[in-house]
Scaffold this active site. Structure first.
Site, mmCIF file in Angstrom:
data_model
loop_
_atom_site.group_PDB
_atom_site.id
_atom_site.type_symbol
_atom_site.label_atom_id
_atom_site.label_comp_id
_atom_site.label_asym_id
_atom_site.label_seq_id
_atom_site.Cartn_x
_atom_site.Cartn_y
_atom_site.Cartn_z
ATOM 1 N N HIS A 39 0.856 -1.185 0.000
ATOM 2 C CA HIS A 39 0.000 0.000 0.000
ATOM 3 C C HIS A 39 0.891 1.232 0.000
ATOM 4 O O HIS A 39 1.939 1.235 0.641
ATOM 5 C CB HIS A 39 -0.918 0.009 1.235
ATOM 6 C CG HIS A 39 -2.039 0.970 1.096
ATOM 7 N ND1 HIS A 39 -1.910 2.305 1.408
ATOM 8 C CD2 HIS A 39 -3.294 0.804 0.625
ATOM 9 C CE1 HIS A 39 -3.044 2.910 1.156
ATOM 10 N NE2 HIS A 39 -3.909 2.031 0.674
ATOM 11 N N ASP A 71 -7.921 -5.311 0.103
ATOM 12 C CA ASP A 71 -8.455 -6.172 -0.963
ATOM 13 C C ASP A 71 -8.066 -7.630 -0.802
ATOM 14 O O ASP A 71 -8.579 -8.485 -1.527
ATOM 15 C CB ASP A 71 -7.963 -5.671 -2.329
ATOM 16 C CG ASP A 71 -8.623 -4.359 -2.702
ATOM 17 O OD1 ASP A 71 -9.801 -4.193 -2.343
ATOM 18 O OD2 ASP A 71 -7.964 -3.523 -3.322
HETATM 19 N N1 ACO Z 1 4.231 -7.657 -4.971
HETATM 20 C C1 ACO Z 1 5.562 -7.624 -5.167
HETATM 21 N N2 ACO Z 1 6.331 -6.520 -5.003
HETATM 22 C C2 ACO Z 1 5.704 -5.383 -4.634
HETATM 23 C C3 ACO Z 1 4.313 -5.330 -4.414
HETATM 24 C C4 ACO Z 1 3.566 -6.531 -4.587
HETATM 25 N N3 ACO Z 1 2.248 -6.533 -4.399
HETATM 26 N N4 ACO Z 1 3.961 -4.077 -4.059
HETATM 27 C C5 ACO Z 1 5.089 -3.361 -4.055
HETATM 28 N N5 ACO Z 1 6.150 -4.147 -4.396
HETATM 29 C C6 ACO Z 1 7.577 -3.759 -4.436
HETATM 30 C C7 ACO Z 1 7.889 -2.925 -5.671
HETATM 31 O O1 ACO Z 1 8.331 -3.731 -6.742
HETATM 32 C C8 ACO Z 1 8.985 -2.035 -5.135
HETATM 33 O O2 ACO Z 1 10.174 -2.777 -5.078
HETATM 34 P P1 ACO Z 1 11.614 -2.051 -5.325
HETATM 35 O O3 ACO Z 1 11.746 -1.040 -4.219
HETATM 36 O O4 ACO Z 1 12.584 -3.163 -5.252
HETATM 37 O O5 ACO Z 1 11.521 -1.427 -6.694
HETATM 38 C C9 ACO Z 1 8.575 -1.754 -3.690
HETATM 39 O O6 ACO Z 1 7.803 -2.893 -3.316
HETATM 40 C C10 ACO Z 1 7.733 -0.485 -3.518
HETATM 41 O O7 ACO Z 1 6.610 -0.588 -4.385
HETATM 42 P P2 ACO Z 1 6.016 0.624 -5.215
HETATM 43 O O8 ACO Z 1 5.302 0.082 -6.400
HETATM 44 O O9 ACO Z 1 7.085 1.648 -5.442
HETATM 45 O O10 ACO Z 1 5.004 1.192 -4.140
HETATM 46 P P3 ACO Z 1 3.793 2.132 -4.431
HETATM 47 O O11 ACO Z 1 3.490 2.826 -3.169
HETATM 48 O O12 ACO Z 1 4.065 2.970 -5.635
HETATM 49 O O13 ACO Z 1 2.609 1.121 -4.842
HETATM 50 C C11 ACO Z 1 0.815 -0.403 -4.676
HETATM 51 C C12 ACO Z 1 1.601 0.701 -3.967
HETATM 52 C C13 ACO Z 1 0.371 0.073 -6.062
HETATM 53 C C14 ACO Z 1 -0.445 -0.705 -3.859
HETATM 54 C C15 ACO Z 1 1.690 -1.670 -4.794
HETATM 55 O O14 ACO Z 1 2.060 -2.126 -3.513
HETATM 56 C C16 ACO Z 1 1.007 -2.794 -5.587
HETATM 57 O O15 ACO Z 1 1.118 -2.812 -6.814
HETATM 58 N N6 ACO Z 1 0.281 -3.726 -4.887
HETATM 59 C C17 ACO Z 1 -0.463 -4.762 -5.600
HETATM 60 C C18 ACO Z 1 -1.794 -4.208 -6.080
HETATM 61 C C19 ACO Z 1 -2.767 -4.001 -4.960
HETATM 62 O O16 ACO Z 1 -3.003 -4.862 -4.132
HETATM 63 N N7 ACO Z 1 -3.420 -2.820 -4.978
HETATM 64 C C20 ACO Z 1 -4.455 -2.474 -4.008
HETATM 65 C C21 ACO Z 1 -4.000 -1.390 -3.106
HETATM 66 S S1 ACO Z 1 -5.249 -1.000 -1.919
HETATM 67 C C22 ACO Z 1 -6.363 -0.052 -2.776
HETATM 68 O O17 ACO Z 1 -6.033 0.668 -3.686
HETATM 69 C C23 ACO Z 1 -7.741 -0.153 -2.415
#
Ligand code: ACO
Length: 457
Positions: free
Chosen positions: A333, A391
């Site tokens: 998140h 979720d």
């Molecule tokens: N699985 C694997 N790796 C992940 C995940 C995941 N679900 N989420 C984040 N990471 C990793 C990224 O690859 C990144 O790694 P790095 O630092 O080595 O490059 C690090 O964790 C940080 O992730 P970001 O994408 O930069 O974080 P951001 O805050 O931009 O994204 C998000 C947040 C979009 C929710 C992300 O965690 C994600 O894609 N999760 C999966 C989708 C999801 O469940 N979305 C629902 C969110 S809740 C809502 O909106 C109601």
């Protein structure tokens, strides 16, 4: 506080009291930015829960610089008195009330009132509010013809976004940016009231089943279930366990401050576009798999893992592999870096609902719990502070309630509508509101002269 970069030093200090343009945000500190040896001062804004921001409203005028913040990770776009969340501590409050208390004790419609008007309603206010919502729950009969022309396999989120935008054509007065307050409220009531009706019709459309009209004697949640599951041929009784679970789920999804879809609603609304169009854009933003669309993705991911033989470690490794686009849906998140309080409630509710519905064997729940356990012990997830989000468990509850996967994000949209309209209302009532228009740093070619096509090699 002191940070420093090339030609730029930045620090904050406490100073005496001065005029505060933010009605609910104290300002007693100042921040200094030193750019190429010159010092500039900016006010520090402190929210009612102690959050701090540097007000850079005059930054470009005074320094010629702008800030660059991909994904707005550090950018506050507004002050707001609606929802507070602390991602480090896992705290979520609506208008000061902890989400745990509201999910346990309140009705969704009470929460909608709270978000919109700032206080919990008394008995009379609640009855009036419920009456207003009930009054507007029908949609114009002509809208049925639109539904008939969508392909039978159309995703209900696509239908919902289109239908909500088309509501603006049925209520042209709502397009007037200088409409009176009463009309604004009527538009808000219409949206809250019609959203479950439109959502249920989208679903029935997919099934090829007849649409069910709302029934006034039913409450908001019960009516939604009735429109989704009843048929004209037989009696339908709302299961109180299902209604309770849906009520809780709607409360948990009702608002979440300046998330992707809410920011979309605010930015579209900031151009004085009508509220139906702004909410339609919010639905489109919510649909994305990184935002609300994740609830559908989670179930599809769990089903894929199960059909692939249930080797969880293989999928955890895929999620960690930077050359593989796969992510663990329902994990991570932008703001929560400890735990998502909604996910905790959701996990508990999931066990309760399955128990009460007599579902003793749900392989996807077992898989989800095993996946959570393995991921939370893995350094990749621990070091990046990736925890299950709202979720992760909501899909399993919705599945147990008999709601098909393609409707999961639609249910989220029904809930989030009250957040969108509350945030929009707060924005349009704020005299300091301006059109939302970020800047950029241009990185394309510098000026060059046009060459006739015949002379371009
Ligand atoms: N699985 C694997 N790796 C992940 C995940 C995941 N679900 N989420 C984040 N990471 C990793 C990224 O690859 C990144 O790694 P790095 O630092 O080595 O490059 C690090 O964790 C940080 O992730 P970001 O994408 O930069 O974080 P951001 O805050 O931009 O994204 C998000 C947040 C979009 C929710 C992300 O965690 C994600 O894609 N999760 C999966 C989708 C999801 O469940 N979305 C629902 C969110 S809740 C809502 O909106 C109601």
């Amino acid at each position: 506080m002191r940070t420093s970069g090339e030609g730029c030093t930045f620090h904050t200090y406490i100073s005496g009291h001065f005029n505060n343009p933010y009605p609910r945000a104290a300002m007693s500190e100042k921040a200094q930015i030193i750019l190429n040896g010159k010092t500039y001062e900016f006010p520090v804004v402190t929210g009612s829960e102690g959050e701090k921001a540097i007000d850079i409203g005059k930054l470009r005028d005074e320094t010629g610089y702008i800030t660059l913040d991909f994904g707005y990770k550090n950018t506050g776009a507004t002050t707001s008195a609606i929802t507070f969340l602390d991602g480090e501590e896992g705290i979520l409050h609506y208008r000061g009330y902890p989400i745990e208390q509201l999910a346990e004790k309140a009705s969704f419609i009470e929460v909608a009132y709270l978000l919109l008007f700032g206080e919990l309603p008394n008995k009379k206010q609640l009855e009036e509010f419920e009456g207003n919502i009930r009054y507007h729950s029908l949609v114009h009969e002509d809208m049925k013809r639109f539904f008939e022309h969508f392909p039978s396999n159309a995703h209900p989120m696509g239908i919902l976004s289109a239908m909500v935008n088309s509501l603006s054509t049925f209520y042209p007065k709502s397009q007037d940016p200088h409409r009176p307050q009463a009309l604004v409220l009527r538009t808000i009531y219409r949206l809250i009231a019609k959203m479950p009706t439109l959502a249920a019709i989208s679903y029935k459309n997919n099934l090829g089943h007849p649409y069910m009209y709302p029934v006034n004697k039913l409450g908001y949640v019960e009516n939604f279930l009735h429109m989704m599951f009843a048929l004209p041929t037989e009696e339908y009784e709302v299961d109180p366990v299902v209604a309770d679970a849906l009520n809780k789920l709607l409360i948990l999804h009702a608002d979440h401050e300046q998330n992707c879809s809410t920011s979309t609603v605010r930015i579209v609304g900031s151009s004085q576009a009508n509220l139906y169009s702004a909410v339609s854009a919010g639905i489109a933003a919510l649909w994305g798999p990184l935002h609300g669309g994740a609830n559908q993705e989670v179930i599809e991911m769990l089903e894929t893992i199960r059909n692939d033989g249930g080797d969880i470690q293989k999928w955890v490794d895929k999620a960690k592999d930077k050359n593989d686009p796969f992510r663990l849906f329902g994990f991570g998140h932008r703001v929560y870096k400890n735990f998502d309080p909604r996910a905790k409630i959701m996990q508990k509710t999931c066990h309760e609902v399955l128990g009460e519905l007599g579902i003793t064997d749900e392989p996807l729940l077992d898989l989800a719990m095993a996946l959570e356990r393995i991921a939370l012990e893995d350094d990749y997830f621990v070091s990046r502070k990736l925890y299950p989000n709202v979720d992760f468990y909501s899909g399993i509850i919705l599945k147990a309630m008999g709601i098909p996967t393609s409707m999961f994000t639609v249910i989220f949209a029904v809930a989030r509508t009250v957040g969108w309209v509350s945030q929009w209302k707060e924005m349009v009532e704020d005299p300091s509101q301006r059109i939302g228009r970020p800047r950029q740093i241009y990185t394309g070619p510098s000026q060059r002269d046009y060459v006739d096509v015949a002379r371009r090699g």
